[in-house]
Design a protein around this motif. Structure first.
Motif, PDB file in Angstrom:
ATOM      1  N   THR A 193     -40.178  -8.524 -49.124  1.00 35.52           N
ATOM      2  CA  THR A 193     -39.127  -7.982 -48.255  1.00 35.52           C
ATOM      3  C   THR A 193     -39.230  -8.548 -46.849  1.00 35.52           C
ATOM      4  O   THR A 193     -38.219  -8.905 -46.218  1.00 35.52           O
ATOM      5  N   SER A 194     -40.457  -8.641 -46.333  1.00 33.84           N
ATOM      6  CA  SER A 194     -40.635  -9.195 -44.990  1.00 33.84           C
ATOM      7  C   SER A 194     -40.192 -10.658 -44.935  1.00 33.84           C
ATOM      8  O   SER A 194     -39.584 -11.100 -43.949  1.00 33.84           O
ATOM      9  N   THR A 195     -40.471 -11.405 -45.993  1.00 34.35           N
ATOM     10  CA  THR A 195     -40.035 -12.797 -46.054  1.00 34.35           C
ATOM     11  C   THR A 195     -38.514 -12.885 -46.051  1.00 34.35           C
ATOM     12  O   THR A 195     -37.927 -13.735 -45.355  1.00 34.35           O
ATOM     13  N   LEU A 196     -37.866 -12.024 -46.821  1.00 31.64           N
ATOM     14  CA  LEU A 196     -36.410 -12.027 -46.881  1.00 31.64           C
ATOM     15  C   LEU A 196     -35.817 -11.733 -45.502  1.00 31.64           C
ATOM     16  O   LEU A 196     -34.872 -12.411 -45.056  1.00 31.64           O
ATOM     17  N   ILE A 197     -36.336 -10.726 -44.818  1.00 29.11           N
ATOM     18  CA  ILE A 197     -35.830 -10.376 -43.486  1.00 29.11           C
ATOM     19  C   ILE A 197     -35.994 -11.550 -42.528  1.00 29.11           C
ATOM     20  O   ILE A 197     -35.076 -11.888 -41.763  1.00 29.11           O
ATOM     21  N   ASN A 198     -37.149 -12.156 -42.570  1.00 28.61           N
ATOM     22  CA  ASN A 198     -37.405 -13.302 -41.705  1.00 28.61           C
ATOM     23  C   ASN A 198     -36.388 -14.405 -41.949  1.00 28.61           C
ATOM     24  O   ASN A 198     -35.795 -14.957 -41.006  1.00 28.61           O
ATOM     25  N   ARG A 199     -36.148 -14.730 -43.204  1.00 32.20           N
ATOM     26  CA  ARG A 199     -35.273 -15.860 -43.525  1.00 32.20           C
ATOM     27  C   ARG A 199     -33.789 -15.540 -43.345  1.00 32.20           C
ATOM     28  O   ARG A 199     -32.990 -16.457 -43.148  1.00 32.20           O
ATOM     29  N   LEU A 200     -33.416 -14.275 -43.414  1.00 33.34           N
ATOM     30  CA  LEU A 200     -32.021 -13.924 -43.141  1.00 33.34           C
ATOM     31  C   LEU A 200     -31.637 -14.295 -41.708  1.00 33.34           C
ATOM     32  O   LEU A 200     -30.460 -14.537 -41.424  1.00 33.34           O
ATOM     33  N   GLY A 201     -32.611 -14.318 -40.826  1.00 28.28           N
ATOM     34  CA  GLY A 201     -32.356 -14.733 -39.454  1.00 28.28           C
ATOM     35  C   GLY A 201     -32.881 -16.114 -39.142  1.00 28.28           C
ATOM     36  O   GLY A 201     -33.009 -16.478 -37.971  1.00 28.28           O
ATOM     37  N   GLY A 202     -33.163 -16.908 -40.165  1.00 29.72           N
ATOM     38  CA  GLY A 202     -33.750 -18.232 -39.951  1.00 29.72           C
ATOM     39  C   GLY A 202     -32.715 -19.281 -39.613  1.00 29.72           C
ATOM     40  O   GLY A 202     -32.457 -20.193 -40.400  1.00 29.72           O
ATOM     41  N   PHE A 203     -32.142 -19.180 -38.429  1.00 28.32           N
ATOM     42  CA  PHE A 203     -31.051 -20.056 -38.036  1.00 28.32           C
ATOM     43  C   PHE A 203     -31.520 -21.363 -37.395  1.00 28.32           C
ATOM     44  O   PHE A 203     -30.898 -22.407 -37.563  1.00 28.32           O
ATOM     45  N   VAL A 204     -32.583 -21.312 -36.612  1.00 27.88           N
ATOM     46  CA  VAL A 204     -32.843 -22.348 -35.622  1.00 27.88           C
ATOM     47  C   VAL A 204     -33.285 -23.664 -36.240  1.00 27.88           C
ATOM     48  O   VAL A 204     -32.733 -24.721 -35.922  1.00 27.88           O
ATOM     49  N   THR A 205     -34.294 -23.649 -37.118  1.00 30.11           N
ATOM     50  CA  THR A 205     -34.825 -24.915 -37.620  1.00 30.11           C
ATOM     51  C   THR A 205     -33.770 -25.694 -38.411  1.00 30.11           C
ATOM     52  O   THR A 205     -33.753 -26.922 -38.369  1.00 30.11           O
ATOM     53  N   THR A 206     -32.875 -24.985 -39.092  1.00 31.26           N
ATOM     54  CA  THR A 206     -31.835 -25.655 -39.865  1.00 31.26           C
ATOM     55  C   THR A 206     -30.819 -26.343 -38.969  1.00 31.26           C
ATOM     56  O   THR A 206     -30.354 -27.446 -39.269  1.00 31.26           O
TER      57      THR A 206
END
Length: 437
Positions: free
Chosen positions: A30-43
């Motif tokens: 769940t923590s991984t999912l939350i992190n990646r839902l906001g993973g905008f910058v590196t992409t």
């Protein structure tokens, strides 16, 4: 007449894929999912630097390379810290520092400050990788580790698919929102870890004492200590690390070279977001079926197929001119990525002694981080010097070389199912150092 499959059979397959794993694993998921839902910058960092800030493809590649350089430094250090002080505190410090660095990066204006902060961000963000992978190896029995790594990878890409589409739209209203949103998601991830994920580092001293209690005579053996010297002398493991570096260098072209190439072809950030979201959507749909198909196969042979799909998937970009064709290339290399990631992580866990999982995962993560340094840097330089067609054909060549390496290695590498469960006694040779690195 053969019966047609029913919806219930599909739900039973899904239930089987997710059942039997510890509750703590699901909080980590769940923590991984939350992190990646906001993973905008590196992409979108390369597109931000070239389209919004007017920097060259070489500068964008250099910034991405510095991010990878930071990760290369931190991966091994974080692995050692995770073994020595614990997975949980190392992970929490990494996440808090990442949130701060992410917000700062969005506020910086000068090129040199952007490059410096990208390096800091690479250090903080990539320190989490060996901690998470060691936690999974600690929590999950060896026979279920391919499935567990696949599910965690699934969470990464569910979030990635959503973030890619939403970030492309948000970027139209200002890139600063991407940096602040990413920082917030990392903070929420840290809260979940703090509240729900316990420390999982194996207590080898307690295990040794328990063994002594079962003996009629004698004393408990001292826990075997494994330093980095043992890790770097493990030839099979280092072969996996080297080959993983090659294919990761190919896969990292999506971060910089692909958006730059699409931008030069006249496509917008929203179109790039739509194209790259296919990667996440493919992972969401195909990860569990592909995992079931390959989890009982010899890992090195599975990785041969992964390398060929990844290399030739990017190679096909040579002929891409429209959004649908770009999407098709993403489908092909994503299949390779799906097969490669959980299989290679489970293979590393299989090769790791219990008391050195952090170190082994750290060195393995270093290969990935080094690829994020080398891949974008070379990609930007090749595009500027020779054009993007040369880059994509080169990706096909590197994928072929990596596939050949795994084919040679396939007769010498054990399967994840062949190693002991997480509480088993490590098989590494003792080191002479009283306090190894």
């Amino acid at each position: 007449m053969r019966a047609l499959p029913t919806p219930r059979s599909g739900s039973q397959a899904l239930r089987k894929a997710v059942s039997g794993l510890p509750r703590e694993f699901w909080w980590l998921w769940t923590s991984t999912l939350i992190n990646r839902l906001g993973g905008f910058v590196t992409t979108f960092l390369a597109l931000y630097l070239t389209a919004d800030r007017g920097y060259s493809a070489t500068f964008a590649g250099m910034v991405a390379a510095l991010y990878g350089l930071g990760g290369t430094i931190s991966s091994v250090v974080a692995g050692v810290l995770a073994d020595r002080f614990g997975r949980r505190p190392t992970l929490l410090v990494s996440q808090l520092a990442t949130a701060g660095a992410m917000a700062c990066l969005g506020l910086l204006q000068e090129g040199w400050t952007i490059a410096a902060m990208a390096t800091v961000l690479g250090i903080t963000a990539n320190a989490a990788r060996p901690c998470i992978q060691a936690i999974i190896a600690d929590l999950v029995p060896a026979k279920d580790q391919v499935r567990a790594f696949s599910l965690n990878y699934w969470a990464v890409n569910i979030g990635f698919a959503v973030a890619s589409v939403s970030a492309g739209l948000i970027a139209e209203h200002g890139y600063l929102l991407l940096f602040f949103g990413n920082a917030l998601s990392v903070l929420v991830c840290a809260v979940v870890i703090y509240c729900r994920v316990p420390e999982t580092r194996p207590d080898l001293t307690a295990d040794a004492s328990a063994d002594a209690g079962k003996q009629s005579t004698g004393t408990a053996p001292e826990p075997v200590r494994v330093g980095l010297g043992v890790v770097v002398r493990d030839a099979k493991f280092l072969s996996v690390v080297g080959l993983s570096f090659l294919i990761s260098m190919v896969l990292m072209q999506y971060t910089t070279s692909l958006p730059v190439s699409m931008g030069q072809a006249g496509l917008s950030s929203a179109e790039y977001g739509a194209v790259i979201s296919v990667n996440g959507l493919m992972v969401v749909v195909a990860t569990l079926p592909l995992t079931r198909a390959v989890q009982n196969q010899q890992p090195a042979k599975v990785l041969v197929l992964a390398c060929l799909l990844a290399g030739f998937g990017f190679g096909m970009t040579t002929w891409a001119e429209t959004v649908p064709v770009y999407m098709l290339t993403v489908v092909v290399w994503t299949l390779g990525e799906i097969i490669n990631s959980p299989t290679s992580m489970a293979l590393v866990a299989a090769l790791s002694p219990v008391n050195a999982r952090g170190r082994y995962q750290g060195v393995y993560a270093m290969a990935f981080s080094a690829a994020t340094f080398t891949g974008p840097l070379l990609g930007g330089m090749v595009i500027d010097a020779f054009g993007d067609d040369a880059l994509w054909l080169g990706c096909a060549g590197v994928g072929t070389i990596a596939a050949a390496g795994y084919w040679i290695l396939s007769r010498h590498v054990v399967t994840p199912q062949a190693v002991p469960a997480p509480k088993a006694r490590p098989q590494a040779e003792p080191t002479t150092a009283s306090e190894p690195v």
